[in-house]
Design a protein around this motif. Structure first.
Motif, PDB file in Angstrom:
ATOM      1  N   GLY A 160     -11.376  -5.613 -12.371  1.00 45.51           N
ATOM      2  CA  GLY A 160     -10.594  -4.342 -13.034  1.00 45.51           C
ATOM      3  C   GLY A 160      -9.403  -4.543 -12.729  1.00 45.51           C
ATOM      4  N   ASN A 161      -8.619  -3.207 -12.878  1.00 42.27           N
ATOM      5  CA  ASN A 161      -7.247  -3.051 -12.492  1.00 42.27           C
ATOM      6  C   ASN A 161      -7.044  -1.525 -11.817  1.00 42.27           C
ATOM      7  OD1 ASN A 161      -6.053  -5.335 -13.642  1.00 42.27           O
ATOM      8  ND2 ASN A 161      -6.631  -4.638 -15.753  1.00 42.27           N
ATOM      9  N   ILE A 162      -6.230  -1.592 -10.770  1.00 42.49           N
ATOM     10  CA  ILE A 162      -5.878  -0.175 -10.179  1.00 42.49           C
ATOM     11  C   ILE A 162      -4.557   0.146 -10.554  1.00 42.49           C
ATOM     12  CG2 ILE A 162      -5.515   0.864  -8.078  1.00 42.49           C
ATOM     13  CD1 ILE A 162      -7.890  -0.860  -6.871  1.00 42.49           C
ATOM     14  N   VAL A 163      -4.030   1.310 -10.814  1.00 37.50           N
ATOM     15  CA  VAL A 163      -2.980   1.887 -10.940  1.00 37.50           C
ATOM     16  C   VAL A 163      -2.580   3.120 -10.315  1.00 37.50           C
ATOM     17  CG1 VAL A 163      -1.031   2.736 -12.669  1.00 37.50           C
ATOM     18  CG2 VAL A 163      -2.600   0.992 -13.533  1.00 37.50           C
ATOM     19  N   VAL A 164      -1.587   3.082  -9.298  1.00 38.65           N
ATOM     20  CA  VAL A 164      -1.391   4.114  -8.405  1.00 38.65           C
ATOM     21  C   VAL A 164       0.217   4.625  -8.377  1.00 38.65           C
ATOM     22  CG1 VAL A 164      -1.447   4.852  -5.945  1.00 38.65           C
ATOM     23  CG2 VAL A 164      -3.423   3.437  -6.772  1.00 38.65           C
ATOM     24  N   LEU A 165       0.104   6.081  -8.608  1.00 36.69           N
ATOM     25  CA  LEU A 165       1.477   6.683  -8.560  1.00 36.69           C
ATOM     26  C   LEU A 165       1.950   7.257  -7.218  1.00 36.69           C
ATOM     27  CD1 LEU A 165       4.243   7.794  -9.972  1.00 36.69           C
ATOM     28  CD2 LEU A 165       2.782   9.788 -10.197  1.00 36.69           C
ATOM     29  N   VAL A 166       2.886   6.815  -6.229  1.00 36.02           N
ATOM     30  CA  VAL A 166       3.185   7.784  -5.199  1.00 36.02           C
ATOM     31  C   VAL A 166       4.859   8.320  -5.388  1.00 36.02           C
ATOM     32  CG1 VAL A 166       1.805   6.356  -3.616  1.00 36.02           C
ATOM     33  CG2 VAL A 166       4.082   5.223  -4.135  1.00 36.02           C
ATOM     34  N   HIS A 167       5.084   9.083  -4.763  1.00 38.02           N
ATOM     35  CA  HIS A 167       6.463   9.725  -4.615  1.00 38.02           C
ATOM     36  C   HIS A 167       7.095   9.181  -3.329  1.00 38.02           C
ATOM     37  CE1 HIS A 167       6.152  12.323  -7.876  1.00 38.02           C
ATOM     38  NE2 HIS A 167       5.089  12.961  -7.423  1.00 38.02           N
ATOM     39  N   SER A 168       8.467   8.639  -3.394  1.00 34.66           N
ATOM     40  CA  SER A 168       9.015   8.388  -2.144  1.00 34.66           C
ATOM     41  C   SER A 168      10.637   8.900  -2.461  1.00 34.66           C
ATOM     42  CB  SER A 168       9.246   6.945  -2.171  1.00 34.66           C
ATOM     43  OG  SER A 168       9.974   6.382  -3.501  1.00 34.66           O
ATOM     44  N   ASN A 169      10.988   9.222  -1.296  1.00 32.40           N
ATOM     45  CA  ASN A 169      12.423   9.743  -1.233  1.00 32.40           C
ATOM     46  C   ASN A 169      13.032   8.955   0.011  1.00 32.40           C
ATOM     47  OD1 ASN A 169      14.673  11.386  -0.944  1.00 32.40           O
ATOM     48  ND2 ASN A 169      13.592  13.320  -1.215  1.00 32.40           N
ATOM     49  N   GLU A 170      14.051   8.474  -0.212  1.00 34.23           N
ATOM     50  CA  GLU A 170      14.928   7.712   0.638  1.00 34.23           C
ATOM     51  C   GLU A 170      15.387   8.344   1.760  1.00 34.23           C
ATOM     52  OE1 GLU A 170      17.423   5.803  -2.067  1.00 34.23           O
ATOM     53  OE2 GLU A 170      16.120   4.186  -2.688  1.00 34.23           O
ATOM     54  N   ASP A 171      15.951   9.731   1.177  1.00 36.94           N
ATOM     55  CA  ASP A 171      16.508  10.525   2.554  1.00 36.94           C
ATOM     56  C   ASP A 171      15.380  11.428   3.169  1.00 36.94           C
ATOM     57  OD1 ASP A 171      18.951   9.528   1.399  1.00 36.94           O
ATOM     58  OD2 ASP A 171      18.775  11.216  -0.138  1.00 36.94           O
ATOM     59  N   SER A 172      14.233  11.455   2.792  1.00 33.65           N
ATOM     60  CA  SER A 172      13.127  12.321   3.410  1.00 33.65           C
ATOM     61  C   SER A 172      12.800  11.668   4.833  1.00 33.65           C
ATOM     62  CB  SER A 172      11.756  12.259   2.571  1.00 33.65           C
ATOM     63  OG  SER A 172      10.750  12.733   3.279  1.00 33.65           O
ATOM     64  N   GLU A 173      12.354  12.549   5.910  1.00 34.56           N
ATOM     65  CA  GLU A 173      12.138  12.313   7.152  1.00 34.56           C
ATOM     66  C   GLU A 173      10.484  12.321   7.247  1.00 34.56           C
ATOM     67  OE1 GLU A 173      13.738  15.040   9.818  1.00 34.56           O
ATOM     68  OE2 GLU A 173      15.879  14.390   9.350  1.00 34.56           O
ATOM     69  N   ASP A 174       9.825  12.221   6.056  1.00 36.15           N
ATOM     70  CA  ASP A 174       8.345  11.960   6.046  1.00 36.15           C
ATOM     71  C   ASP A 174       7.871  10.525   6.329  1.00 36.15           C
ATOM     72  OD1 ASP A 174       5.737  12.115   5.599  1.00 36.15           O
ATOM     73  OD2 ASP A 174       5.741  13.064   3.695  1.00 36.15           O
ATOM     74  N   GLU A 175       7.685  10.400   7.655  1.00 38.27           N
ATOM     75  CA  GLU A 175       7.401   8.909   8.184  1.00 38.27           C
ATOM     76  C   GLU A 175       5.999   8.281   7.511  1.00 38.27           C
ATOM     77  OE1 GLU A 175       9.496   7.054   9.519  1.00 38.27           O
ATOM     78  OE2 GLU A 175      11.190   8.393   9.875  1.00 38.27           O
ATOM     79  N   GLU A 176       5.005   9.433   7.328  1.00 38.89           N
ATOM     80  CA  GLU A 176       3.647   9.058   6.971  1.00 38.89           C
ATOM     81  C   GLU A 176       3.651   8.522   5.677  1.00 38.89           C
ATOM     82  OE1 GLU A 176       1.188  12.331   7.439  1.00 38.89           O
ATOM     83  OE2 GLU A 176       0.880  11.738   9.603  1.00 38.89           O
ATOM     84  N   ASN A 177       4.413   9.289   4.576  1.00 37.84           N
ATOM     85  CA  ASN A 177       4.560   8.705   3.215  1.00 37.84           C
ATOM     86  C   ASN A 177       5.383   7.510   3.147  1.00 37.84           C
ATOM     87  OD1 ASN A 177       4.325   9.685   0.542  1.00 37.84           O
ATOM     88  ND2 ASN A 177       6.268   9.284   0.190  1.00 37.84           N
ATOM     89  N   LYS A 178       6.297   7.250   3.796  1.00 33.96           N
ATOM     90  CA  LYS A 178       7.283   6.122   4.030  1.00 33.96           C
ATOM     91  C   LYS A 178       6.422   4.906   4.255  1.00 33.96           C
ATOM     92  CE  LYS A 178      12.041   7.613   4.865  1.00 33.96           C
ATOM     93  NZ  LYS A 178      12.908   7.639   5.966  1.00 33.96           N
ATOM     94  N   LEU A 179       5.466   5.119   5.325  1.00 38.77           N
ATOM     95  CA  LEU A 179       4.423   3.988   5.739  1.00 38.77           C
ATOM     96  C   LEU A 179       3.648   3.700   4.675  1.00 38.77           C
ATOM     97  CD1 LEU A 179       3.081   2.457   7.883  1.00 38.77           C
ATOM     98  CD2 LEU A 179       1.809   4.290   8.621  1.00 38.77           C
ATOM     99  N   VAL A 180       2.882   4.697   3.899  1.00 34.52           N
ATOM    100  CA  VAL A 180       1.901   4.308   2.936  1.00 34.52           C
ATOM    101  C   VAL A 180       2.942   3.670   1.629  1.00 34.52           C
ATOM    102  CG1 VAL A 180       0.523   5.361   1.028  1.00 34.52           C
ATOM    103  CG2 VAL A 180       0.620   6.235   3.548  1.00 34.52           C
ATOM    104  N   VAL A 181       3.764   4.062   1.165  1.00 37.77           N
ATOM    105  CA  VAL A 181       4.779   3.597   0.199  1.00 37.77           C
ATOM    106  C   VAL A 181       5.119   2.180   0.595  1.00 37.77           C
ATOM    107  CG1 VAL A 181       6.926   3.634  -1.041  1.00 37.77           C
ATOM    108  CG2 VAL A 181       5.703   5.504  -0.504  1.00 37.77           C
TER     109      VAL A 181
END
Length: 250
Positions: A160-181
């Protein structure tokens, strides 16, 4: 079949792509498991009706399995969540000390498991939006493990197929989100990266979409194919055009 598509947005809202894929796969006759963590069912249903699809009808005929994350979170936090058929809530990790998404994976696997009476063309997992799991307290490793197991089950085993949306912000200091993206970018077969215009708001051009086809994953020593378009979101569709060639300019 067997593809992982990443929807990524920066400085804008890329949810129009989620609505596109949801209506696209339902019209194609696929079995869809939709993990909706960002909006209510009524919101998705209203937009889908504009696109000519009824989510209510799809749920009733068993084609759509919908997890309303907002409602589940509130019920869990206030102790109103009732276990269905002895199964824990898919978002059980919120009320537990361990950041474990096994219950959510079990929900996806059970929802898309082929049944003898099913005549659907193929299973599809749709997640909107994966970044919310981090905000709810899930560890980045747990989120990546969840996606890994979903890929093995949905893409490899069930084709099958998987479609996933993630938010990213180049200026953000959210290291956890950057790691996932960053991790998801390395594993995706196709990346649709939606960005807001660097020059700011424009009523005739709503943003830019970068389409990255990961040819390099196939070990053919070829570079990834990248196409860049600008777009304008209308009431029932989206128009795409080459950069600088919007109808307002011409």
């Amino acid at each position: 079949q067997g593809k992982f598509t990443l929807l990524q947005d920066t400085r804008t809202d890329g949810s129009f792509l989620v609505h596109h894929f949801l209506s696209f796969y339902l019209r194609a006759g696929c079995k869809v498991c939709f993990v909706a963590l960002l909006q209510s069912f009524s919101h998705y249903n209203i937009v889908a009706q504009k696109l000519g699809v009824s989510l209510t009808a799809a749920k009733e005929r068993g084609q759509l399995v919908f997890l309303e994350g907002l409602k589940s979170c509130v019920d869990l936090l206030f102790g109103e969540e009732e276990e269905q058929s002895g199964q824990p809530s898919p978002l059980q990790f919120i009320s537990e000390s361990a950041s474990n998404l096994k219950a959510l994976f079990d929900f996806v696997r059970t929802s898309l498991a082929p049944a003898g009476s099913d005549s659907w063309k193929g299973p599809v997992l749709l997640v909107d939006d994966l970044s919310v799991l981090l905000s709810l307290g899930a560890a980045p490793v747990a989120v990546l493990d969840f996606i890994h197991y979903c890929r093995v089950t949905v893409c490899s085993q069930l084709k099958g197929n998987i479609v996933v949306l993630v938010h990213s912000n180049e200026d953000s200091e959210d290291e956890e989100n950057k790691l996932v993206v960053n991790s998801l970018c390395h594993h995706s077969d196709l990346i649709l990266w939606v960005e807001g215009l660097a020059t700011g708001f424009c009523k005739d051009v709503h943003g830019q979409i970068k389409i990255i086809r990961r040819v390099s994953l196939e070990l053919t020593a070829e570079q990834d194919l990248i196409q860049i378009y600008q777009y304008k979101i209308q009431d029932k569709n989206v128009t795409f055009f080459a950069r600088g060639l919007s109808a307002a300019v011409l």
